[in-house]
Motif scaffolding. Structure first.
Motif, mmCIF file in Angstrom:
data_model
loop_
_atom_site.group_PDB
_atom_site.id
_atom_site.type_symbol
_atom_site.label_atom_id
_atom_site.label_comp_id
_atom_site.label_asym_id
_atom_site.label_seq_id
_atom_site.Cartn_x
_atom_site.Cartn_y
_atom_site.Cartn_z
ATOM 1 N N LEU A 196 0.822 -1.211 0.000
ATOM 2 C CA LEU A 196 0.000 0.000 0.000
ATOM 3 C C LEU A 196 0.855 1.259 0.000
ATOM 4 O O LEU A 196 0.572 2.216 -0.727
ATOM 5 C CB LEU A 196 -0.930 0.003 1.216
ATOM 6 C CG LEU A 196 -2.205 -0.831 1.134
ATOM 7 C CD1 LEU A 196 -2.947 -0.792 2.468
ATOM 8 C CD2 LEU A 196 -3.116 -0.355 0.016
ATOM 9 N N LEU A 197 1.911 1.250 0.810
ATOM 10 C CA LEU A 197 2.788 2.426 0.866
ATOM 11 C C LEU A 197 3.450 2.684 -0.489
ATOM 12 O O LEU A 197 3.541 3.829 -0.946
ATOM 13 C CB LEU A 197 3.857 2.228 1.946
ATOM 14 C CG LEU A 197 3.354 2.175 3.393
ATOM 15 C CD1 LEU A 197 4.515 1.908 4.352
ATOM 16 C CD2 LEU A 197 2.642 3.468 3.762
ATOM 17 N N VAL A 198 3.912 1.616 -1.136
ATOM 18 C CA VAL A 198 4.511 1.765 -2.466
ATOM 19 C C VAL A 198 3.471 2.280 -3.458
ATOM 20 O O VAL A 198 3.752 3.147 -4.295
ATOM 21 C CB VAL A 198 5.105 0.424 -2.951
ATOM 22 C CG1 VAL A 198 5.555 0.523 -4.403
ATOM 23 C CG2 VAL A 198 6.274 0.009 -2.060
ATOM 24 N N GLY A 199 2.243 1.762 -3.355
ATOM 25 C CA GLY A 199 1.180 2.215 -4.243
ATOM 26 C C GLY A 199 0.859 3.680 -4.052
ATOM 27 O O GLY A 199 0.699 4.426 -5.034
ATOM 28 N N LEU A 242 -3.045 14.001 -1.251
ATOM 29 C CA LEU A 242 -3.830 13.181 -0.340
ATOM 30 C C LEU A 242 -3.232 11.788 -0.199
ATOM 31 O O LEU A 242 -3.249 11.191 0.879
ATOM 32 C CB LEU A 242 -5.266 13.083 -0.863
ATOM 33 C CG LEU A 242 -6.280 12.368 0.041
ATOM 34 C CD1 LEU A 242 -6.412 13.076 1.381
ATOM 35 C CD2 LEU A 242 -7.636 12.296 -0.655
ATOM 36 N N SER A 243 -2.700 11.279 -1.297
ATOM 37 C CA SER A 243 -2.066 9.960 -1.251
ATOM 38 C C SER A 243 -0.827 9.954 -0.356
ATOM 39 O O SER A 243 -0.573 8.981 0.346
ATOM 40 C CB SER A 243 -1.747 9.550 -2.684
ATOM 41 O OG SER A 243 -0.572 9.005 -2.847
ATOM 42 N N ILE A 244 -0.085 11.041 -0.344
ATOM 43 C CA ILE A 244 1.080 11.143 0.542
ATOM 44 C C ILE A 244 0.625 11.163 2.013
ATOM 45 O O ILE A 244 1.220 10.502 2.874
ATOM 46 C CB ILE A 244 1.896 12.406 0.207
ATOM 47 C CG1 ILE A 244 2.507 12.273 -1.200
ATOM 48 C CG2 ILE A 244 2.997 12.630 1.242
ATOM 49 C CD1 ILE A 244 3.213 13.522 -1.678
ATOM 50 N N ILE A 266 1.497 8.342 5.026
ATOM 51 C CA ILE A 266 2.053 8.667 6.347
ATOM 52 C C ILE A 266 1.169 8.091 7.448
ATOM 53 O O ILE A 266 1.655 7.516 8.433
ATOM 54 C CB ILE A 266 2.203 10.191 6.500
ATOM 55 C CG1 ILE A 266 3.239 10.722 5.497
ATOM 56 C CG2 ILE A 266 2.603 10.558 7.920
ATOM 57 C CD1 ILE A 266 3.329 12.240 5.433
ATOM 58 N N ALA A 267 -0.151 8.204 7.275
ATOM 59 C CA ALA A 267 -1.072 7.675 8.284
ATOM 60 C C ALA A 267 -0.999 6.152 8.356
ATOM 61 O O ALA A 267 -1.043 5.566 9.444
ATOM 62 C CB ALA A 267 -2.496 8.122 7.962
#
Length: 571
Positions: free
Chosen positions: A399-402, A495-497, A501-502
């Motif tokens: 998910l983080l990579v995505g 928003l994706s960034i 982080i969240a």
């Protein structure tokens, strides 16, 4: 509780009982595709020509007689110009149109003249399902968590089947729109409600595979739907044929049992044992004797006793009041620290992924039938590639990579010159692949993070947030794009960034047991280590102590090997 119940699922193994749930989920997801995405074929925009002006309007403007009008000519698709003697002319609205039927022989657009002043009705047909889903998402979550998984599913699918078939032959546009709204309310039962149900009976080692693979028929059905719409160009017969696969599912649902996880949380141990014993018979596996199994379920419940209890009868509802009780069922998601963090991060994650999905745009210029089929093939590729990735790397890090990849793509594509299609097209295809994969991973991740007693409503509330943002993205984003073409994409990228982080604050759930209660989730760290329980073959249980620090009141067993039928007391 979770670790122990996952152990029971491991001992049951994966067989006909589990596979039935997975097959029902895949089938249900597939057959809702035509009803969720019927707009492009049922209410498409059509090329029209005005053929008849408003005669009454002419009579009012030419009171002598209509013969003063020498001839009329179409002014545009919504108006005609009437020319009278002496060079006078006047513009009147159209009341009848001719339609270009080269693509579709019959549509709601042409049958009900949804053009000009009535064009908004065509948009309503496409959007009213989403408005229904706004209600269905939280409603599904509450019903599934309070009244179980099976009965709400049966009732909702029975209604869904009747409404889909009946709506094909309704005469009034208002009734058609109302049926679409009702379908929107019922659809979440088949999507995240049934997905939660199936994942709760999935053997832990197959959860990564099943959590993604069940969506493959859903992807394939996009292609089937595009082909079916190509073959049947009359909207009523098209939707009639698309409704027929709903009815076999009604018979199959009779064979589904209630979720044993939910039964244990509700203290209905006898029923849970009956379900597990049936599963063992179907799978050809062996469980401990009934008395021992009841003791195990009692231990499971006592170790995970939760102050969060849902009212199943009318007394509690009357005592607290219906509105207060309704608020309380949702407030559970935000009341305790860990549960609140998970809920809010999932809200943000779904918000981000759905926003990116709404801003992904058209990848390749093609007709509606081809694009529907292409969408299915793209989703299929995304799901197939996702399975080995999450099996090896878990849910969190893909998910983080995505998020990172989509953020870069969304922030860069708007500033690439439109002539560089060789660069824009691959970036859009890659973004679509990643977004499709991320949405399915997020579904699985949510089910694994949320405890059983709030799992359905937690997922439902997160999806509700995402649907609201999708609507805002479609309506507000189009206006922003007119003023600043880069604004919607860059906003989604930012928003994706934030979502990435969240998400970093959440644990990965690969090979981790599911929690059953909020209490168990909140007290997760009371035992520092973890007992590893696995099964070498049916009837043989190995328990290894990997804990170095435990709570004073918790006894952790040493390595034990028991023969068939003998279950260690701690299990």
């Amino acid at each position: 509780m979770s670790m122990k119940f996952d152990d029971l699922l491991t001992q049951l193994r994966t067989g006909r009982w589990n596979l039935l749930y997975f097959a029902v989920l895949s089938y249900a997801w597939a057959i809702i595709v035509p009803h969720a995405f019927s707009g492009p074929f049922v209410s498409p925009p059509l090329t029209t020509t005005c053929t008849k002006p408003d005669i009454d309007f002419f009579r009012r403007r030419f009171p002598e007689n209509l013969e003063t009008v020498t001839h009329v000519r179409p002014r545009n698709k919504c108006e005609m110009t009437a020319y009278g003697s002496g060079g006078m002319h006047i513009v009147a609205t159209c009341t009848e149109w001719s339609y270009d039927n080269s693509t579709f022989t019959s549509t709601i657009t042409s049958e009900y003249d949804l053009v000009c002043g009535q064009a908004f009705q065509r948009v309503i047909y496409q959007d009213i399902v989403v408005w229904g889903i706004f209600i269905g998402d939280p409603l599904c979550g509450v019903l599934f968590d309070i009244y179980g998984r099976r009965n709400p599913l049966r009732i909702s699918f029975a209604l869904f089947s009747v409404v889909t078939l009946g709506s094909c032959w309704l005469s009034y546009l208002t009734s058609i729109q109302a049926s679409r709204f009702l379908l929107g309310i019922l659809m979440p039962m088949a999507s995240h409600g049934l997905y939660t149900f199936a994942m709760e009976v999935c053997e832990p080692k197959y959860r990564s595979l099943v959590g993604i693979a069940v969506a493959i028929p859903y992807a394939l059905w996009f292609t089937v739907w595009g082909g079916l719409a190509y073959l049947i160009r009359d909207w009523r017969w098209l939707m009639f044929v698309a409704s027929l696969p709903c009815f076999p599912l009604l018979a199959i649902l009779l064979f589904l049992d209630e979720s044993p996880r939910w039964l244990i949380v509700k203290g209905r141990y006898e029923e849970a044992v009956e379900v597990l014993e049936k599963a063992a018979r179907w799978n050809g596996s062996t469980l401990p004797p009934r008395k021992n199994l009841l003791d195990i379920l009692g231990e499971i419940a006592s170790e995970n006793s939760s102050p969060v209890r849902e009212p199943e009868g009318g007394a509690s509802v009357v005592r607290k009041g219906r509105l207060a009780n309704m608020i309380d069922t949702i407030a559970v998601l935000y009341r305790t620290p860990k549960q609140r963090k998970i809920t809010l991060v999932l809200h943000l994650s779904f918000l981000c992924v759905v926003s990116m999905h709404g801003d992904e745009g058209t990848i390749i210029s093609m007709n509606t039938f081809q694009y529907m089929a292409f969408t299915g093939l793209l989703k299929l590729l995304a799901y197939v590639l996702t399975v080995p990735i999450i099996v090896k790397f878990g849910r969190k890090y893909p998910l983080l990579v995505g998020y990172g990849t989509c953020a870069v793509s969304l922030c860069v594509v708007p500033f690439i010159p439109s002539g560089l299609t060789w660069l824009i097209t691959p970036l859009l295809v890659l973004s679509n692949l990643i977004i499709s994969a991320m949405f399915q991973i997020l579904f699985l991740y949510s089910v694994e993070l949320l405890p059983t007693e709030v799992r359905a409503r937690g997922l439902g509330m997160s999806l509700l947030v995402s649907r609201i943002v999708l609507v805002l993205t479609l309506y507000i984003g189009s206006d922003l794009r007119k003023a600043y073409h880069w604004m919607p994409s860059v906003t989604c990228g930012m928003l994706s960034i934030i979502a990435a982080i969240a998400t970093m604050s959440l644990p990965d759930t690969l090979n981790r047991p599911l929690f059953e209660t909020v209490s168990a989730l909140e007290h997760e760290n009371k035992i520092k280590g973890l007992r590893q329980v696995y099964y070498k073959h049916p009837g043989t249980i190995i328990i290894e102590d990997t804990d170095q620090t435990s709570s004073p009141n918790m006894s952790v067993p040493k390595c034990t090997n028991t023969s068939q039928g003998d279950v260690p007391e701690e299990l």
